[in-house]
Design an enzyme around this catalytic site. Structure first.
Site, PDB file in Angstrom:
ATOM      1  N   SER A 146      39.873  46.851  46.156  1.00  0.00           N
ATOM      2  CA  SER A 146      41.251  46.933  46.654  1.00  0.00           C
ATOM      3  C   SER A 146      41.400  46.167  47.954  1.00  0.00           C
ATOM      4  CB  SER A 146      41.655  48.389  46.872  1.00  0.00           C
ATOM      5  OG  SER A 146      42.978  48.425  47.375  1.00  0.00           O
ATOM      6  N   LYS A 200      39.426  54.260  41.689  1.00  0.00           N
ATOM      7  CA  LYS A 200      40.382  53.180  42.002  1.00  0.00           C
ATOM      8  C   LYS A 200      41.747  53.502  41.387  1.00  0.00           C
ATOM      9  CE  LYS A 200      42.194  49.303  43.295  1.00  0.00           C
ATOM     10  NZ  LYS A 200      42.673  48.329  42.419  1.00  0.00           N
ATOM     11  N   HIS A 203      43.363  55.985  43.565  1.00  0.00           N
ATOM     12  CA  HIS A 203      43.792  55.253  44.764  1.00  0.00           C
ATOM     13  C   HIS A 203      45.148  54.587  44.511  1.00  0.00           C
ATOM     14  CE1 HIS A 203      44.335  51.277  46.587  1.00  0.00           C
ATOM     15  NE2 HIS A 203      43.787  51.760  47.675  1.00  0.00           N
ATOM     16  N   ASN A 204      45.269  53.919  43.384  1.00  0.00           N
ATOM     17  CA  ASN A 204      46.529  53.225  43.082  1.00  0.00           C
ATOM     18  C   ASN A 204      47.669  54.219  42.897  1.00  0.00           C
ATOM     19  OD1 ASN A 204      44.829  51.017  43.018  1.00  0.00           O
ATOM     20  ND2 ASN A 204      45.883  50.049  41.323  1.00  0.00           N
ATOM     21  N   GLU A 207      48.755  55.256  46.198  1.00  0.00           N
ATOM     22  CA  GLU A 207      49.525  54.122  46.758  1.00  0.00           C
ATOM     23  C   GLU A 207      50.989  54.203  46.282  1.00  0.00           C
ATOM     24  OE1 GLU A 207      47.501  50.276  46.191  1.00  0.00           O
ATOM     25  OE2 GLU A 207      49.432  49.480  45.566  1.00  0.00           O
TER      26      GLU A 207
HETATM   27  P1  NBP Z   1      43.985  37.437  37.182  1.00  0.00           P
HETATM   28  O1  NBP Z   1      44.122  38.885  36.880  1.00  0.00           O
HETATM   29  O2  NBP Z   1      45.200  36.593  37.220  1.00  0.00           O
HETATM   30  O3  NBP Z   1      42.951  36.804  36.123  1.00  0.00           O
HETATM   31  C1  NBP Z   1      42.642  35.450  36.180  1.00  0.00           C
HETATM   32  C2  NBP Z   1      41.248  35.220  35.676  1.00  0.00           C
HETATM   33  O4  NBP Z   1      41.077  35.783  34.377  1.00  0.00           O
HETATM   34  C3  NBP Z   1      40.953  33.729  35.529  1.00  0.00           C
HETATM   35  O5  NBP Z   1      39.609  33.518  35.843  1.00  0.00           O
HETATM   36  C4  NBP Z   1      41.233  33.499  34.053  1.00  0.00           C
HETATM   37  O6  NBP Z   1      40.557  32.374  33.540  1.00  0.00           O
HETATM   38  C5  NBP Z   1      40.650  34.748  33.480  1.00  0.00           C
HETATM   39  N1  NBP Z   1      41.096  35.050  32.117  1.00  0.00           N
HETATM   40  C6  NBP Z   1      42.318  35.350  31.639  1.00  0.00           C
HETATM   41 BR1  NBP Z   1      43.856  35.379  32.630  1.00  0.00          BR
HETATM   42  N2  NBP Z   1      42.343  35.598  30.340  1.00  0.00           N
HETATM   43  C7  NBP Z   1      41.065  35.441  29.944  1.00  0.00           C
HETATM   44  C8  NBP Z   1      40.424  35.560  28.698  1.00  0.00           C
HETATM   45  N3  NBP Z   1      41.091  35.925  27.609  1.00  0.00           N
HETATM   46  N4  NBP Z   1      39.098  35.327  28.638  1.00  0.00           N
HETATM   47  C9  NBP Z   1      38.419  34.982  29.738  1.00  0.00           C
HETATM   48  N5  NBP Z   1      38.978  34.850  30.971  1.00  0.00           N
HETATM   49  C10 NBP Z   1      40.280  35.083  31.065  1.00  0.00           C
HETATM   50  O7  NBP Z   1      43.179  37.222  38.544  1.00  0.00           O
HETATM   51  P2  NBP Z   1      43.183  38.016  39.923  1.00  0.00           P
HETATM   52  O8  NBP Z   1      44.558  38.298  40.402  1.00  0.00           O
HETATM   53  O9  NBP Z   1      42.228  37.294  40.785  1.00  0.00           O
HETATM   54  O10 NBP Z   1      42.540  39.426  39.530  1.00  0.00           O
HETATM   55  C11 NBP Z   1      41.239  39.567  38.986  1.00  0.00           C
HETATM   56  C12 NBP Z   1      41.004  41.021  38.652  1.00  0.00           C
HETATM   57  O11 NBP Z   1      41.081  41.785  39.875  1.00  0.00           O
HETATM   58  C13 NBP Z   1      42.067  41.615  37.722  1.00  0.00           C
HETATM   59  O12 NBP Z   1      41.492  42.603  36.920  1.00  0.00           O
HETATM   60  C14 NBP Z   1      43.047  42.249  38.680  1.00  0.00           C
HETATM   61  O13 NBP Z   1      43.785  43.299  38.085  1.00  0.00           O
HETATM   62  C15 NBP Z   1      42.107  42.762  39.756  1.00  0.00           C
HETATM   63  N6  NBP Z   1      42.719  42.916  41.087  1.00  0.00           N
HETATM   64  C16 NBP Z   1      43.621  42.025  41.544  1.00  0.00           C
HETATM   65  C17 NBP Z   1      44.177  42.188  42.810  1.00  0.00           C
HETATM   66  C18 NBP Z   1      45.188  41.213  43.355  1.00  0.00           C
HETATM   67  O14 NBP Z   1      45.739  41.483  44.436  1.00  0.00           O
HETATM   68  N7  NBP Z   1      45.432  40.084  42.701  1.00  0.00           N
HETATM   69  C19 NBP Z   1      43.766  43.257  43.602  1.00  0.00           C
HETATM   70  C20 NBP Z   1      42.800  44.126  43.114  1.00  0.00           C
HETATM   71  C21 NBP Z   1      42.273  43.952  41.852  1.00  0.00           C
HETATM   72  P3  NBP Z   1      41.314  30.962  33.460  1.00  0.00           P
HETATM   73  O15 NBP Z   1      41.283  30.397  34.832  1.00  0.00           O
HETATM   74  O16 NBP Z   1      40.500  30.212  32.489  1.00  0.00           O
HETATM   75  O17 NBP Z   1      42.713  31.239  32.988  1.00  0.00           O
END
Ligand code: NBP
Length: 508
Positions: A146, A200, A203-204, A207
């Protein structure tokens, strides 16, 4: 000979050298890239891979340039570059992408290698992955992460759970890159199987509750108090110096101060009042219902978002459903009004966290998890969205008694809520009088009053259930008699018309 072969097999087959990667990370979106940079800043060598491989090249040539980060063009290259046991973090979209990468990794991994899912996975998926990988000799860790982009880059809150054998191998990396609170890392081992992702999820949910409470406070200040956005921002700035000091209060202050550069008026008032949600609050509320735990504040926070989203219907209703008029003299003492509201917010927040920990306690019982309660509060203390000064007190309460039955039984919190009660009640009386919706504030107070009631009207519910469905009831021990025996399920023929057969007995 065997030993030579073993050492040789540990060499990277392409470079013929010992692999240098401390940890691998798959998923080069916002969270993955920032966590890699964070780990590299802390002296770890990270091997980076992504489904769309061109993103690896772009990352290596730009943000990762000059840092201890190795780009991998294939899963094999990723694995070959890692020291044993291999530690691989997945930071990809939750769901099928996680399973797809686990499938792809398995042929390249060996016994005792570690797969860590750092995405927002639903804990039943983590339970399943933990069991499946255990049967293959691979340690699975499901870790809540988080803090968003900023947290991932400079110190997130990390909540790892799963195969405890993995913890000694990842502890140093995790605790180095995690946020620190009073010098302590906001990361510790949570518990088995999907416990990390479970915590987690809660936590959400919390939130959601904090955000709803803050939004209600803004609405009260605006509609009953007639405060301007700047004045409300000043109130939040003041609150941020006291017991409510937290990230969400701080950003709310900044949002209230923010004016649209186009015309210099508050941008907040131009935003459509229809809230989105990604589902983690809903998961928490559903789980609370499944476990029969009264996590009312998170439930109301989820429903408040649902109500907000039916904007057209609300607009139509606003034209035909009258409510009380808010008179100019609604608030006579502005200071008292603000102080009461601060107490209402503080007391409601205590209830919300007490409910969150009640749910965690129930989950531990239901799923047979031994959970690290003091560490959970510490992990939320810094790095994450709900970080606050208040969580230091919760950490202290659970350190004093890790098996604390309820936060409200801790002296600090029982004293705090007792002190806050009068302001809390005055605030809700005022919002009720003037027709301002306060689902989170009100449910918190109702819970408090219900929790402190030795006797509730559930005796009547039981009588009704027995009347119409022969569902039976038990009597209070002090009224036990020959006709109303103690500790037995009893059915009464209330009307004299029905039979004496009762339905199956169960505790609802
Ligand atoms: P995203 O949730 O947007 O995911 C992007 C990543 O997933 C890229 O590497 C993409 O590859 C890959 N991907 C997807 Br989309 N579909 C796929 C598939 N079918 N097979 C393999 N790879 C795939 O990224 P993020 O916002 O960095 O979040 C990452 C994780 O962390 C998520 O689970 C998210 O819920 C969690 N999270 C996010 C935050 C936040 O603030 N963003 C905070 C806390 C937790 P590609 O580049 O080839 O499309």
């Amino acid at each position: 000979m065997n030993r030579i072969k073993q050492i040789a097999s540990h060499l990277n087959p392409i470079t013929n050298t010992q692999p240098s990667g401390d940890i691998g990370l798959i998923g080069l979106a916002v969270m993955g890239q920032n966590l890699i940079l964070n780990a590299a800043d802390h002296g770890f060598t990270v091997v980076a891979y992504n489904r769309t491989v061109s993103k690896v090249d772009h990352f290596i040539e730009n943000e990762a340039k000059g840092k201890s980060i190795i780009g991998a063009k294939s899963i094999q290259e990723l694995v070959d570059n890692l020291k044993r046991p291999r530690r691989i973090i997945l930071l990809v979209k939750a769901g099928a992408a996680v399973d797809a990468f686990i499938e792809q990794l398995l042929p390249y991994l060996e016994k005792d290698d570690i797969i860590i899912d750092g995405g927002n996975s639903h804990y039943p998926d983590s339970n399943r992955r933990y069991e499946e990988l255990k049967s293959k000799g691979i340690h699975f860790v499901g870790s809540g992460v988080s803090g968003g982009e900023e947290g991932a880059r400079y110190g997130p809150s990390l909540m790892p759970g799963g195969a405890e054998e993995a913890w000694p191998h990842i502890k140093d990396i995790f605790q180095s890159i995690a946020a620190k609170s009073d010098g302590e890392p906001c990361c510790d081992w949570v518990g088995p199987a999907g416990a990390g992702h479970y915590v987690k999820m809660v936590h959400n949910g919390i939130e959601y509750g904090d955000m709803q409470l803050i939004s209600e406070a803004y609405d009260i200040l605006k509609r009953i108090g007639g405060f301007t956005n700047k004045e409300i921002g000043d109130v939040f700035a003041q609150w941020n110096k006291g017991v409510l000091d937290s990230f969400l209060i701080e950003i709310t202050r900044d949002i209230l101060y923010y004016n649209d550069p186009a015309d210099g008026t508050p941008l907040l008032e131009k935003i459509l009042d229809s809230a989105g949600q990604k589902g983690t609050g809903k998961w928490t509320a559903i789980n609370a219902l499944d476990l029969g735990t009264p996590v009312t504040l998170i439930g109301e926070a989820v429903f408040a978002r649902c109500l907000s989203s039916i904007k057209d219907e609300r607009v139509a209703a606003s034209k035909i459903l009258p409510g009380p008029e808010i008179t100019k003299d609604a608030v006579t003492d502005r200071k008292q009004f603000v102080d009461d509201l601060e107490q209402a917010l503080y007391a409601s927040k205590i209830i919300s966290y007490a409910q969150g920990f009640m749910l965690i306690r129930e989950a531990a019982k239901e799923y047979g998890w031994k959970l690290n309660n003091p560490a959970i509060a510490l992990m939320w203390r810094g790095g994450c969205i709900i970080r606050s000064v208040f969580l230091a007190e919760i950490t202290a309460a659970y350190r004093e008694n890790p098996d604390l039955e309820n936060l409200l039984f801790n002296k600090f919190f029982s004293d705090a809520i007792t002190k806050a009660q009068s302001g809390w009640r005055s605030t809700i009386a005022l919002t009720t009088k003037y027709g301002i919706p306060t689902p989170a504030f009100s449910t918190a107070l109702s819970f408090y009053d219900g929790y402190r009631s030795a006797k509730l009207p559930a005796n009547l519910l039981q009588a009704q259930r027995d009347y119409f469905g022969a569902h039976t009831f038990k009597v209070l021990p002090e009224f036990a008699s020959e006709t109303l025996p103690k500790d037995q399920y009893i059915h009464i023929n209330w009307t004299g018309r029905g039979g004496d057969v009762s339905a199956t007995t169960y505790d609802a």
